[in-house]
Design a protein around this motif. Structure first.
Motif, short mmCIF file in Angstrom:
data_model
loop_
_atom_site.label_atom_id
_atom_site.label_comp_id
_atom_site.label_asym_id
_atom_site.label_seq_id
_atom_site.Cartn_x
_atom_site.Cartn_y
_atom_site.Cartn_z
N PRO A 157 0.83 -1.22 0.00
CA PRO A 157 0.00 0.00 0.00
C PRO A 157 0.86 1.26 0.00
O PRO A 157 1.52 1.57 1.00
CB PRO A 157 -0.82 -0.12 1.29
CG PRO A 157 -0.76 -1.57 1.66
CD PRO A 157 0.56 -2.06 1.18
N THR A 158 0.84 1.99 -1.10
CA THR A 158 1.75 3.12 -1.24
C THR A 158 1.42 4.28 -0.31
O THR A 158 2.30 5.07 0.04
CB THR A 158 1.75 3.63 -2.69
OG1 THR A 158 0.44 4.10 -3.03
CG2 THR A 158 2.17 2.53 -3.65
N THR A 159 0.17 4.41 0.10
CA THR A 159 -0.19 5.51 1.00
C THR A 159 0.24 5.23 2.43
O THR A 159 0.29 6.16 3.25
CB THR A 159 -1.71 5.76 0.99
OG1 THR A 159 -2.39 4.59 1.45
CG2 THR A 159 -2.19 6.12 -0.41
N ALA A 160 0.53 3.98 2.76
CA ALA A 160 1.01 3.59 4.10
C ALA A 160 0.08 4.04 5.22
O ALA A 160 0.52 4.24 6.35
CB ALA A 160 2.42 4.15 4.33
N MET A 161 -1.20 4.16 4.92
CA MET A 161 -2.13 4.72 5.90
C MET A 161 -2.60 3.70 6.94
O MET A 161 -3.13 4.10 7.99
CB MET A 161 -3.34 5.33 5.20
CG MET A 161 -3.02 6.55 4.37
SD MET A 161 -2.37 7.95 5.33
CE MET A 161 -3.84 8.50 6.17
N TRP A 162 -2.42 2.42 6.70
CA TRP A 162 -2.96 1.42 7.62
C TRP A 162 -2.39 1.58 9.03
O TRP A 162 -3.12 1.53 10.02
CB TRP A 162 -2.68 0.01 7.10
CG TRP A 162 -3.48 -0.33 5.89
CD1 TRP A 162 -3.07 -0.22 4.58
CD2 TRP A 162 -4.83 -0.78 5.84
NE1 TRP A 162 -4.09 -0.60 3.73
CE2 TRP A 162 -5.19 -0.96 4.49
CE3 TRP A 162 -5.78 -1.09 6.82
CZ2 TRP A 162 -6.43 -1.41 4.08
CZ3 TRP A 162 -7.04 -1.54 6.41
CH2 TRP A 162 -7.36 -1.69 5.07
N THR A 163 -1.08 1.78 9.14
CA THR A 163 -0.47 1.92 10.46
C THR A 163 -0.97 3.17 11.16
O THR A 163 -1.27 3.15 12.37
CB THR A 163 1.06 1.97 10.34
OG1 THR A 163 1.51 0.78 9.67
CG2 THR A 163 1.71 2.05 11.71
#
Length: 301
Positions: A157-163
């Protein structure tokens, strides 16, 4: 109102302070094309420039929010694309430039001074989850699903928003498994602000949007800036840079190339079925051997 090929945006007929951004390719589950990220940014800029608009609702036409990138055709063909390079050696910076631009376009929803709400029904899958998680708030149908299944192979996931949205423990669980969660779970985990029966999704979303729309634009902008600054201080931009590089690697390392060759030989659906089934994914030398075998068969008359 502006006109686009993959979406549309206008003001809600009852609440003109609310802009409605509709992903509008229902025949393809609103899958992302090369034009979609640019059009999302342009639509957000249109809403940003209109002083009457206080909040933006992002939703999908038809059966779901967004099924991710439109790969079913291109993944099965031996085409040359910045993100699916057939020539060797792979050029990571060409790949990075393309995917970073898409990430920045999706993040226009996050950077916009006006609050954005993702209204999710059906699926927000893979790249579709990126779009949803770039929004400030998330309202889901209880039976909707969100996840990034390509973390199993051929994607990061390029937005890295999950974390940043879930915390490290939950994010690792989803990234390690590629599992999706439903709306009820998303709300219980704090990913979604609210999960409601599908029949009540429109009312719940608009109730929240209308409540926000009554607040002065300047106040909304300041509050959003403060919260966003916390994530920036935590290293969001650096995380996105790493994730975008890794995304390209996952599509061109032995495991990623095996996935693509399997899709080309057996069809994208068959490759996805293997990926999602839990069946071990070939890696390293095993993947290289299978790639050579599939490429040899492809060369046969």
């Amino acid at each position: 109102m502006p006109s686009y090929s993959t979406l549309r945006i206008d003001k809600d007929s009852t609440h003109p302070r609310i802009a409605r951004l509709l992903l509008n390719r229902p025949e393809r589950l609103n899958a992302i094309t090369d034009a979609t990220p640019r059009e999302i940014r342009a639509a957000v800029e249109w809403a940003q420039a209109d002083d009457e608009v206080h909040v933006i609702v992002v939703e999908g036409a038809g059966k779901g929010f967004c099924g991710g990138y439109d790969l079913a055709d291109s993944a099965q063909e031996h085409i040359e694309h910045p993100c699916q390079q057939e020539k060797s050696p792979w050029d990571p910076m060409v790949d990075y430039a393309t995917m970073k631009r898409n990430t920045e376009d999706f993040m226009s929803l996050w950077r916009c001074s006006k609050p954005t709400i993702a209204k999710v029904h059906g699926w927000a899958a893979a790249g579709g989850s990126d779009i949803a998680l770039c929004c400030d708030l998330l309202v889901m149908a209880e039976d909707a699903h969100i996840g990034y299944m390509p973390t199993r192979v051929w994607g990061c996931p390029t937005t890295a928003m999950w974390t940043y949205r879930l915390g490290p423990t939950r994010a690792k669980q989803l990234m390690f498994t590629g599992d999706a969660i439903d709306g009820r779970t998303a709300a219980a985990w704090g990913l979604a602000n609210e999960a409601v029966p599908a029949a009540g999704l429109e009312a719940a979303t608009m109730r929240l949007a209308a409540r926000i729309a009554g607040v002065p634009r300047g106040h909304l902008a300041m509050h959003k800036m403060v919260v966003n600054q916390v994530l920036l201080s935590m290293g969001l931009e650096q995380s996105q840079m790493m994730a975008t590089v890794f995304d390209g690697i996952t599509r061109h390392n032995p495991e990623g190339l095996w996935f693509r060759r399997h899709a080309q030989e057996n069809g994208f659906k068959a490759a996805v079925q293997w990926r999602d089934s839990g069946r071990p994914i070939p890696e390293g030398d095993e993947a290289r051997d299978l790639i050579r075998q599939m490429e040899a068969r492809a060369r046969q008359p």
